[in-house]
Design a protein around this motif. Structure first.
Motif, short mmCIF file in Angstrom:
data_model
loop_
_atom_site.label_atom_id
_atom_site.label_comp_id
_atom_site.label_asym_id
_atom_site.label_seq_id
_atom_site.Cartn_x
_atom_site.Cartn_y
_atom_site.Cartn_z
N GLU A 84 0.83 -1.20 0.00
CA GLU A 84 0.00 0.00 0.00
C GLU A 84 0.87 1.26 0.00
N THR A 85 1.94 1.23 0.80
CA THR A 85 2.85 2.39 0.86
C THR A 85 3.55 2.59 -0.48
N PHE A 86 3.95 1.49 -1.08
CA PHE A 86 4.59 1.59 -2.41
C PHE A 86 3.62 2.21 -3.42
N GLY A 87 2.35 1.85 -3.31
CA GLY A 87 1.35 2.41 -4.21
C GLY A 87 1.24 3.92 -4.05
N GLN A 88 1.26 4.36 -2.78
CA GLN A 88 1.19 5.80 -2.51
C GLN A 88 2.44 6.51 -3.04
N THR A 93 5.27 9.84 -7.05
CA THR A 93 6.38 9.91 -8.00
C THR A 93 5.87 10.16 -9.42
N GLU A 94 4.73 9.57 -9.75
CA GLU A 94 4.15 9.80 -11.08
C GLU A 94 3.79 11.28 -11.26
N ARG A 95 3.26 11.91 -10.20
CA ARG A 95 2.94 13.34 -10.28
C ARG A 95 4.22 14.16 -10.47
N GLN A 96 5.27 13.82 -9.72
CA GLN A 96 6.53 14.54 -9.84
C GLN A 96 7.12 14.35 -11.23
N TYR A 131 13.16 10.20 -11.76
CA TYR A 131 11.80 9.81 -11.38
C TYR A 131 11.40 8.49 -12.05
N GLU A 132 11.79 8.31 -13.28
CA GLU A 132 11.49 7.05 -13.99
C GLU A 132 12.19 5.87 -13.30
N THR A 133 13.41 6.11 -12.84
CA THR A 133 14.14 5.06 -12.12
C THR A 133 13.45 4.72 -10.80
N ARG A 134 12.96 5.77 -10.11
CA ARG A 134 12.24 5.54 -8.86
C ARG A 134 10.99 4.71 -9.08
N LEU A 135 10.29 4.98 -10.17
CA LEU A 135 9.10 4.19 -10.48
C LEU A 135 9.44 2.72 -10.71
N LEU A 136 10.53 2.48 -11.41
CA LEU A 136 10.97 1.09 -11.63
C LEU A 136 11.33 0.41 -10.31
N MET A 140 9.50 -2.82 -8.66
CA MET A 140 10.28 -4.01 -8.28
C MET A 140 10.02 -4.37 -6.81
N ALA A 141 9.98 -3.34 -5.95
CA ALA A 141 9.73 -3.59 -4.53
C ALA A 141 8.33 -4.17 -4.32
N GLN A 142 7.35 -3.68 -5.07
CA GLN A 142 5.99 -4.22 -4.97
C GLN A 142 5.95 -5.69 -5.40
N LEU A 143 6.63 -6.00 -6.48
CA LEU A 143 6.67 -7.38 -6.95
C LEU A 143 7.33 -8.30 -5.91
N GLN A 144 8.41 -7.82 -5.30
CA GLN A 144 9.10 -8.62 -4.28
C GLN A 144 8.20 -8.84 -3.07
#
Length: 245
Positions: A84-88, A93-96, A131-136, A140-144
């Motif tokens: 949930e935190t990763f989603g937030q 990050t998408e807005r930034q 920002y694109e790297t942060r999204l990746l 990855m963290a969500q998948l893990q």
């Protein structure tokens, strides 16, 4: 020397202990939290401690199993919160990223008209890439975390299956031990009846039997023996009955 009463009582006690143990295993396999008294205990005195001991084992086993299951549940809850935190974080990050991309587009237009320096364009390009790297990284963290939740579910299933499997093996061992004890009891009863028959004692006086001794005739030599003495091929077991006057 092993007395009739003593030897028989030892085996009967072992039989009752095994019956109580089997009842506890059956309760665990059925998912119950209370050991049900076996029907063989009906009218038998002194079985309460046996049931109490097995009830204590049952409670301890359930506590250990629940503790492990609770730990897995807690781990799953933490991982779900992380997702949930990763989603937030991803939304922020998408807005930034959107703002940075918009700024980059505007600055590029100004740079083409000579109204902005190239270094400003490069700085914004770096921000967009960051920002694109942060999204990746977030993805990855969500998948893990999701994989870890799946692993926890597998461990929970394995925990229950392993416990049931161990109980099944334990029950088979108890059944084998019960069969052995029952055979010994039947054999001893048969030996007593046979000894009484050969002694010429009237059946009605069988209760006057006080004790009997075992011995093994091996290679022409008589060897004192007990119930636990191994019997080899060719041995002859002798039982001597002593009758109280």
């Amino acid at each position: 020397m092993l007395t009739v009463t003593g030897a028989y009582q030892v085996m009967q006690d072992e039989q009752l202990r095994l019956l109580a143990k089997r009842a506890r295993i059956d309760a665990e396999l059925a998912g119950k939290d209370t050991v049900v008294s076996p029907e063989q205990f009906a009218g038998v005195e002194g079985v309460e401690p046996l049931l109490a001991d097995e009830q204590a084992v049952l409670v301890a086993n359930l506590k250990a199993l629940n503790s492990q299951s609770t730990a897995l549940d807690s781990q799953t809850t933490v991982l779900q919160r992380q997702i949930e935190t990763f989603g937030q974080k991803r939304t922020a990050t998408e807005r930034q990223l959107s703002v940075a991309q918009e700024q980059l587009t505007n600055v590029r237009s100004l740079a083409e008209d000579g109204l902005a320096v190239v270094s400003r364009v490069a700085s914004l390009e770096t921000s967009v890439a960051d920002y694109e790297t942060r999204l990746l990284d977030i993805d990855m963290a969500q998948l893990q975390a999701q994989q870890a939740i799946g692993d926890a579910e597998i461990r929970r299933t394995d925990l229950a299956d392993s416990h049931a499997s161990a109980l099944t093996v334990e029950r088979q061992e108890v059944e084998a031990q019960l069969a052995e004890v029952n055979l010994k009891l039947a054999t001893q009863q048969g030996l007593v009846r046979e000894a009484v028959a050969y002694s010429g004692i009237a059946p009605g006086t069988a209760s006057s039997v006080a004790s009997y001794t075992y011995s093994i005739v091996r290679d022409g030599e008589e060897i004192p023996a007990e119930m636990s003495t191994p019997v080899l091929s060719g041995d002859v077991v002798q039982v001597r009955l002593v009758v109280a006057e």
